[in-house]
Write a protein that holds these residues in place. Sequence first.
Motif, PDB file in Angstrom:
ATOM      1  N   GLY A  29     -16.273  53.607 -29.702  1.00 27.86           N
ATOM      2  CA  GLY A  29     -16.674  54.669 -30.621  1.00 27.86           C
ATOM      3  C   GLY A  29     -17.183  54.123 -31.938  1.00 27.86           C
ATOM      4  O   GLY A  29     -18.205  54.589 -32.464  1.00 27.86           O
ATOM      5  N   LEU A  30     -16.495  53.129 -32.487  1.00 28.64           N
ATOM      6  CA  LEU A  30     -16.922  52.513 -33.739  1.00 28.64           C
ATOM      7  C   LEU A  30     -18.312  51.901 -33.595  1.00 28.64           C
ATOM      8  O   LEU A  30     -19.155  52.036 -34.490  1.00 28.64           O
ATOM      9  N   SER A  31     -18.577  51.265 -32.478  1.00 28.47           N
ATOM     10  CA  SER A  31     -19.903  50.669 -32.282  1.00 28.47           C
ATOM     11  C   SER A  31     -20.982  51.747 -32.223  1.00 28.47           C
ATOM     12  O   SER A  31     -22.088  51.554 -32.744  1.00 28.47           O
ATOM     13  N   LEU A  32     -20.667  52.881 -31.627  1.00 28.42           N
ATOM     14  CA  LEU A  32     -21.631  53.979 -31.563  1.00 28.42           C
ATOM     15  C   LEU A  32     -21.856  54.615 -32.932  1.00 28.42           C
ATOM     16  O   LEU A  32     -22.993  54.925 -33.300  1.00 28.42           O
ATOM     17  N   ILE A  33     -20.773  54.807 -33.689  1.00 31.82           N
ATOM     18  CA  ILE A  33     -20.895  55.358 -35.040  1.00 31.82           C
ATOM     19  C   ILE A  33     -21.718  54.402 -35.908  1.00 31.82           C
ATOM     20  O   ILE A  33     -22.592  54.819 -36.673  1.00 31.82           O
ATOM     21  N   GLY A  34     -21.445  53.114 -35.779  1.00 30.41           N
ATOM     22  CA  GLY A  34     -22.195  52.120 -36.545  1.00 30.41           C
ATOM     23  C   GLY A  34     -23.675  52.137 -36.221  1.00 30.41           C
ATOM     24  O   GLY A  34     -24.526  52.064 -37.118  1.00 30.41           O
ATOM     25  N   LYS A  35     -24.019  52.244 -34.946  1.00 31.25           N
ATOM     26  CA  LYS A  35     -25.430  52.282 -34.553  1.00 31.25           C
ATOM     27  C   LYS A  35     -26.090  53.578 -35.012  1.00 31.25           C
ATOM     28  O   LYS A  35     -27.238  53.572 -35.470  1.00 31.25           O
ATOM     29  N   GLN A  36     -25.389  54.704 -34.900  1.00 33.55           N
ATOM     30  CA  GLN A  36     -25.948  55.976 -35.354  1.00 33.55           C
ATOM     31  C   GLN A  36     -26.272  55.899 -36.853  1.00 33.55           C
ATOM     32  O   GLN A  36     -27.352  56.313 -37.277  1.00 33.55           O
ATOM     33  N   VAL A  57     -21.147  46.640 -35.683  1.00 34.06           N
ATOM     34  CA  VAL A  57     -21.429  46.956 -34.280  1.00 34.06           C
ATOM     35  C   VAL A  57     -21.184  45.734 -33.396  1.00 34.06           C
ATOM     36  O   VAL A  57     -20.536  45.834 -32.348  1.00 34.06           O
ATOM     37  N   THR A  58     -21.683  44.583 -33.812  1.00 39.62           N
ATOM     38  CA  THR A  58     -21.486  43.355 -33.042  1.00 39.62           C
ATOM     39  C   THR A  58     -20.004  43.020 -32.910  1.00 39.62           C
ATOM     40  O   THR A  58     -19.524  42.663 -31.829  1.00 39.62           O
ATOM     41  N   THR A  59     -19.277  43.163 -34.003  1.00 38.59           N
ATOM     42  CA  THR A  59     -17.833  42.911 -33.988  1.00 38.59           C
ATOM     43  C   THR A  59     -17.130  43.860 -33.023  1.00 38.59           C
ATOM     44  O   THR A  59     -16.322  43.429 -32.188  1.00 38.59           O
ATOM     45  N   ALA A  60     -17.434  45.144 -33.133  1.00 42.39           N
ATOM     46  CA  ALA A  60     -16.784  46.144 -32.269  1.00 42.39           C
ATOM     47  C   ALA A  60     -17.117  45.899 -30.803  1.00 42.39           C
ATOM     48  O   ALA A  60     -16.240  45.990 -29.938  1.00 42.39           O
ATOM     49  N   ARG A  61     -18.354  45.585 -30.505  1.00 42.95           N
ATOM     50  CA  ARG A  61     -18.755  45.345 -29.108  1.00 42.95           C
ATOM     51  C   ARG A  61     -18.097  44.090 -28.543  1.00 42.95           C
ATOM     52  O   ARG A  61     -17.648  44.071 -27.402  1.00 42.95           O
ATOM     53  N   SER A  62     -18.056  43.055 -29.342  1.00 45.86           N
ATOM     54  CA  SER A  62     -17.433  41.809 -28.889  1.00 45.86           C
ATOM     55  C   SER A  62     -15.940  42.008 -28.619  1.00 45.86           C
ATOM     56  O   SER A  62     -15.420  41.590 -27.579  1.00 45.86           O
ATOM     57  N   PHE A  63     -15.254  42.653 -29.558  1.00 44.80           N
ATOM     58  CA  PHE A  63     -13.831  42.895 -29.372  1.00 44.80           C
ATOM     59  C   PHE A  63     -13.562  43.882 -28.243  1.00 44.80           C
ATOM     60  O   PHE A  63     -12.548  43.777 -27.564  1.00 44.80           O
ATOM     61  N   SER A  64     -14.463  44.835 -28.021  1.00 45.93           N
ATOM     62  CA  SER A  64     -14.226  45.775 -26.926  1.00 45.93           C
ATOM     63  C   SER A  64     -14.235  45.036 -25.594  1.00 45.93           C
ATOM     64  O   SER A  64     -13.434  45.340 -24.694  1.00 45.93           O
ATOM     65  N   ASP A  65     -15.096  44.052 -25.447  1.00 48.24           N
ATOM     66  CA  ASP A  65     -15.118  43.253 -24.221  1.00 48.24           C
ATOM     67  C   ASP A  65     -13.831  42.448 -24.079  1.00 48.24           C
ATOM     68  O   ASP A  65     -13.232  42.392 -22.995  1.00 48.24           O
ATOM     69  N   THR A  66     -13.382  41.850 -25.163  1.00 46.79           N
ATOM     70  CA  THR A  66     -12.140  41.071 -25.131  1.00 46.79           C
ATOM     71  C   THR A  66     -10.946  41.957 -24.785  1.00 46.79           C
ATOM     72  O   THR A  66     -10.089  41.581 -23.981  1.00 46.79           O
ATOM     73  N   VAL A  67     -10.894  43.149 -25.375  1.00 44.55           N
ATOM     74  CA  VAL A  67      -9.804  44.092 -25.122  1.00 44.55           C
ATOM     75  C   VAL A  67      -9.821  44.540 -23.663  1.00 44.55           C
ATOM     76  O   VAL A  67      -8.781  44.579 -22.997  1.00 44.55           O
ATOM     77  N   ALA A  68     -11.002  44.874 -23.153  1.00 49.58           N
ATOM     78  CA  ALA A  68     -11.111  45.318 -21.759  1.00 49.58           C
ATOM     79  C   ALA A  68     -10.700  44.210 -20.800  1.00 49.58           C
ATOM     80  O   ALA A  68     -10.007  44.463 -19.794  1.00 49.58           O
ATOM     81  N   GLU A  69     -11.089  42.995 -21.097  1.00 47.49           N
ATOM     82  CA  GLU A  69     -10.720  41.877 -20.224  1.00 47.49           C
ATOM     83  C   GLU A  69      -9.225  41.579 -20.297  1.00 47.49           C
ATOM     84  O   GLU A  69      -8.614  41.202 -19.297  1.00 47.49           O
ATOM     85  N   GLY A  93     -16.473  60.526 -37.451  1.00 47.81           N
ATOM     86  CA  GLY A  93     -17.822  60.269 -36.955  1.00 47.81           C
ATOM     87  C   GLY A  93     -18.863  60.731 -37.945  1.00 47.81           C
ATOM     88  O   GLY A  93     -18.561  61.376 -38.949  1.00 47.81           O
ATOM     89  N   SER A  94     -20.098  60.403 -37.651  1.00 41.69           N
ATOM     90  CA  SER A  94     -21.182  60.748 -38.563  1.00 41.69           C
ATOM     91  C   SER A  94     -21.777  62.104 -38.227  1.00 41.69           C
ATOM     92  O   SER A  94     -21.651  62.593 -37.110  1.00 41.69           O
ATOM     93  N   LYS A  95     -22.445  62.657 -39.202  1.00 42.80           N
ATOM     94  CA  LYS A  95     -23.161  63.902 -38.986  1.00 42.80           C
ATOM     95  C   LYS A  95     -24.502  63.581 -38.344  1.00 42.80           C
ATOM     96  O   LYS A  95     -24.924  62.425 -38.296  1.00 42.80           O
ATOM     97  N   ASN A  96     -25.175  64.599 -37.882  1.00 48.24           N
ATOM     98  CA  ASN A  96     -26.480  64.449 -37.276  1.00 48.24           C
ATOM     99  C   ASN A  96     -27.538  64.315 -38.367  1.00 48.24           C
ATOM    100  O   ASN A  96     -27.425  64.929 -39.421  1.00 48.24           O
ATOM    101  N   GLY A  97     -28.548  63.527 -38.121  1.00 51.95           N
ATOM    102  CA  GLY A  97     -29.667  63.409 -39.043  1.00 51.95           C
ATOM    103  C   GLY A  97     -29.539  62.234 -39.995  1.00 51.95           C
ATOM    104  O   GLY A  97     -28.692  61.362 -39.839  1.00 51.95           O
ATOM    105  N   TRP A  98     -30.422  62.230 -40.985  1.00 47.97           N
ATOM    106  CA  TRP A  98     -30.458  61.152 -41.971  1.00 47.97           C
ATOM    107  C   TRP A  98     -29.182  61.157 -42.820  1.00 47.97           C
ATOM    108  O   TRP A  98     -28.655  62.208 -43.129  1.00 47.97           O
ATOM    109  N   ILE A  99     -28.739  59.965 -43.185  1.00 45.45           N
ATOM    110  CA  ILE A  99     -27.517  59.831 -43.975  1.00 45.45           C
ATOM    111  C   ILE A  99     -27.809  58.918 -45.170  1.00 45.45           C
ATOM    112  O   ILE A  99     -28.281  57.788 -44.989  1.00 45.45           O
ATOM    113  N   ARG A 100     -27.505  59.395 -46.364  1.00 37.76           N
ATOM    114  CA  ARG A 100     -27.701  58.598 -47.575  1.00 37.76           C
ATOM    115  C   ARG A 100     -26.829  57.338 -47.518  1.00 37.76           C
ATOM    116  O   ARG A 100     -25.740  57.349 -46.964  1.00 37.76           O
ATOM    117  N   ASP A 101     -27.329  56.290 -48.134  1.00 35.04           N
ATOM    118  CA  ASP A 101     -26.621  55.013 -48.105  1.00 35.04           C
ATOM    119  C   ASP A 101     -25.192  55.127 -48.629  1.00 35.04           C
ATOM    120  O   ASP A 101     -24.259  54.574 -48.022  1.00 35.04           O
TER     121      ASP A 101
END
Length: 159
Positions: A29-36, A57-69, A93-101
């Motif tokens: 979920g964190l990786s998806l929120i980060g990409k959005q 995103v890279t951190t979350a994806r890498s750790f998700s693989d480690t956790v799953a394994e 989670g984030s809202k839909n659409g553009w998000i200010r920095d």
Amino acid sequence: MTVVRSTLSDSARETAGDALQSTLVDLIGLSLIGKQAHWNIVGPRFRSIHLQLDEVVTTARSFSDTVAERAAALGVSPDGRPETIAAAYTLPGSKNGWIRDDDVVRLIVETLEAAIGRLRERIEATEKADPVTQDLLIGITAELEKQRWMFEAENWPRD
């Protein structure tokens, strides 16, 4: 059905497996929120935060693989299916659409804080059940705390 037999007792395997599955959901979920946020950020700090989001995103994806394994190694089938993530994800989670920095920074800090809080609960729960899983969760927590710190520093002084 367990294809892989664990060296842990059934109750310890269940405790570790529950902690790992919940962590897997949070990380995916964190990786998806980060990409959005990465795709939808706007504002004067677009580029720096855009790039920083990729680190999360890279951190979350890498750790998700480690956790799953780790779960699989314990004989627990990891479940990262979209419907599982959608049903079980409870972090902000984030809202839909553009998000200010500034809003992206607040969102990521809030999401990381929630994930860290949940990880700390799992660290405590796995202390006796499986110190190896606990150690993995401690490492993930340390990295997410570092990411949170870097994002929080983006909006200093507090607005």
